[in-house]
Design an enzyme around this catalytic site. Structure first.
Site, PDB file in Angstrom:
ATOM      1  N   ASP A  28      -1.417   6.979   6.295  1.00  0.00           N
ATOM      2  CA  ASP A  28      -2.481   6.072   5.879  1.00  0.00           C
ATOM      3  C   ASP A  28      -2.730   5.160   7.076  1.00  0.00           C
ATOM      4  O   ASP A  28      -1.886   4.347   7.435  1.00  0.00           O
ATOM      5  CB  ASP A  28      -2.008   5.267   4.663  1.00  0.00           C
ATOM      6  CG  ASP A  28      -3.010   4.190   4.248  1.00  0.00           C
ATOM      7  OD1 ASP A  28      -4.077   4.072   4.896  1.00  0.00           O
ATOM      8  OD2 ASP A  28      -2.714   3.466   3.270  1.00  0.00           O
ATOM      9  N   LYS A  80     -12.497  -1.427   7.765  1.00  0.00           N
ATOM     10  CA  LYS A  80     -11.806  -2.425   8.595  1.00  0.00           C
ATOM     11  C   LYS A  80     -12.197  -2.272  10.068  1.00  0.00           C
ATOM     12  O   LYS A  80     -12.690  -3.205  10.676  1.00  0.00           O
ATOM     13  CB  LYS A  80     -10.302  -2.319   8.416  1.00  0.00           C
ATOM     14  CG  LYS A  80      -9.907  -2.591   6.953  1.00  0.00           C
ATOM     15  CD  LYS A  80      -8.456  -2.362   6.705  1.00  0.00           C
ATOM     16  CE  LYS A  80      -8.146  -2.209   5.234  1.00  0.00           C
ATOM     17  NZ  LYS A  80      -8.444  -3.417   4.453  1.00  0.00           N
ATOM     18  N   TRP A  95       0.824  -1.213   0.000  1.00  0.00           N
ATOM     19  CA  TRP A  95       0.000   0.000   0.000  1.00  0.00           C
ATOM     20  C   TRP A  95       0.854   1.256   0.000  1.00  0.00           C
ATOM     21  O   TRP A  95       0.514   2.243  -0.664  1.00  0.00           O
ATOM     22  CB  TRP A  95      -0.982  -0.007   1.176  1.00  0.00           C
ATOM     23  CG  TRP A  95      -1.988  -1.111   1.029  1.00  0.00           C
ATOM     24  CD1 TRP A  95      -2.116  -2.220   1.809  1.00  0.00           C
ATOM     25  CD2 TRP A  95      -2.982  -1.246  -0.009  1.00  0.00           C
ATOM     26  NE1 TRP A  95      -3.121  -3.017   1.333  1.00  0.00           N
ATOM     27  CE2 TRP A  95      -3.663  -2.451   0.232  1.00  0.00           C
ATOM     28  CE3 TRP A  95      -3.352  -0.464  -1.098  1.00  0.00           C
ATOM     29  CZ2 TRP A  95      -4.708  -2.887  -0.594  1.00  0.00           C
ATOM     30  CZ3 TRP A  95      -4.389  -0.902  -1.917  1.00  0.00           C
ATOM     31  CH2 TRP A  95      -5.048  -2.094  -1.665  1.00  0.00           C
TER      32      TRP A  95
END
Ligand code: PMP
Length: 359
Positions: A171, A195, A103
């Protein structure tokens, strides 16, 4: 009682009480005679939902509304990979990135579509099995970007890097409100909700107001933090249902004792599972090589005997455990245990790890 022990990496398990409230609101929102799916995003009912979610999120993070603002956007964390540099990186500037996995690599790639992005630490050569050392950040950097939890590789920053005067951007997609941090250290945080705090479709950006003032002027409206902030997240139609559920999850986190409460539970769950893995080093191999870098919410491991993988999954399925297969980039298994993953499930999983090892 739920039938399934859900290890999905995201979208992931949500609190049962939140699902029940959301289900009721899909039929009728607090006696309004309308579904939460039917209200206007310009109506008073949504304004109340937005205001409560905004306030509760900041309160959970220990941030004050005079200093920080919360945006509820679409596009996923992936859009933020581009929006962050597009807003914050001047044409002649440089941004610094720590490369800790799939990511963060994507974040670097998108930043390079905007301008100069320098990688100041990378564990790519070690297949991201640990966090890298971070070299000095260029003093002129527009910001330093980190990925606080690496969902695929199973590493997590438990200490926040020192950045001096350079704004810290993170992030936090997979550990947002799941780990107790000093959030005042961050100038901008973003996370897909799917999540730890809500359904897919809503992305949260928490931004320091002084950074908003420093954003570039020439940003297309839909990507502009200033535009969304000024419009209080209704520049266009926001993900109304997602914002509603995030608000419910915030309330649920408060009932658990706030971020400190869920973080403590997440630590207990992780200790149970790592404890079971470490008790059988001849059977299990955690993929993260430095224990201090292990993620509390995405536990990645392999079997020493890879021929037993399908046997492991079959046994898990018999115990109603789903979502354990590791990401294809890492292989093996991944136990994602976010905020709403129940402690009793972690106990059952640890029991299974012991039982499988003794077969
Ligand atoms: N960053 C991290 C750390 C992630 O785990 C994910 C999703 N798994 C993303 C970014 C991408 O998020 P989205 O799918 O919401 O764009």
């Amino acid at each position: 009682m739920r039938q399934v022990i859900n290890f999905n990496p995201g979208p992931a398990v949500l609190p049962q009480s939140v699902l029940q409230q959301a289900a009721a609101a899909v039929l009728d929102l607090d006696g309004a005679g309308m579904s939460v799916l039917e209200i206007s995003h310009r109506a008073r009912a949504f304004e109340a939902i937005y205001e409560a979610a905004h306030e509760d999120l900041l309160q959970l993070m220990g941030l004050d509304a005079g200093t920080y603002s919360v945006l509820f956007l679409g596009g996923g964390a992936s859009l933020q990979f581009f929006s962050v540099p597009r807003n914050l990186l001047p044409p002649d500037g440089v941004a610094a990135y720590v490369d800790t996995g799939v990511w963060s690599q994507k974040a670097v790639e998108q930043a390079r579509r905007v301008g100069r992005a320098e990688v100041v630490g990378s564990s790519a050569s070690e297949k991201y099995a640990r966090l890298p050392e971070v070299s000095p950040i260029p003093a002129a950097a527009a910001y330093l970007h980190i990925t606080t939890n690496n969902t695929i590789e199973g590493t997590q920053f438990h200490q926040t890097p020192e950045t001096g005067a350079v704004p810290l951007v993170a992030d936090m997609s997979s550990d947002f409100l799941a780990t107790d941090r000093d959030f005042t250290r961050f100038a901008l945080m973003y996370a897909g909700a799917q999540k730890n705090i809500g359904p897919a479709g809503v992305t949260i950006v928490v931004i320091r107001r002084s950074l908003l003032d420093a954003c570039r002027e020439d940003v297309p409206e839909m990507l502009s933090y200033r535009v969304h902030e000024k419009a209080r997240s209704v520049y266009n139609t926001p993900p109304v249902f997602g914002v509603y559920v995030v608000g419910l999850v915030c309330r649920w986190i408060m009932e658990q004792g706030g971020v400190a409460g869920v973080a403590a539970a997440n630590r207990r769950k992780a200790e149970l599972v790592y404890g079971a893995l470490d008790a059988h080093p001849d059977v299990y191999e955690p993929t993260v090589t430095v224990p201090a870098h292990r993620s509390l919410v995405n536990i990645t491991f392999r079997l020493r005997d890879s021929f037993r993988e399908s046997e492991f999954l079959d046994g898990a399925r018999e115990r109603h455990m789903v979502g354990l297969r590791g990401h294809r980039a890492v292989g093996g298994f991944r136990a994602s245990m976010y905020n709403a993953f129940e402690e009793a499930w972690a106990e059952r999983f640890a029991d299974y790890l012991h039982a499988f090892a003794r077969l």
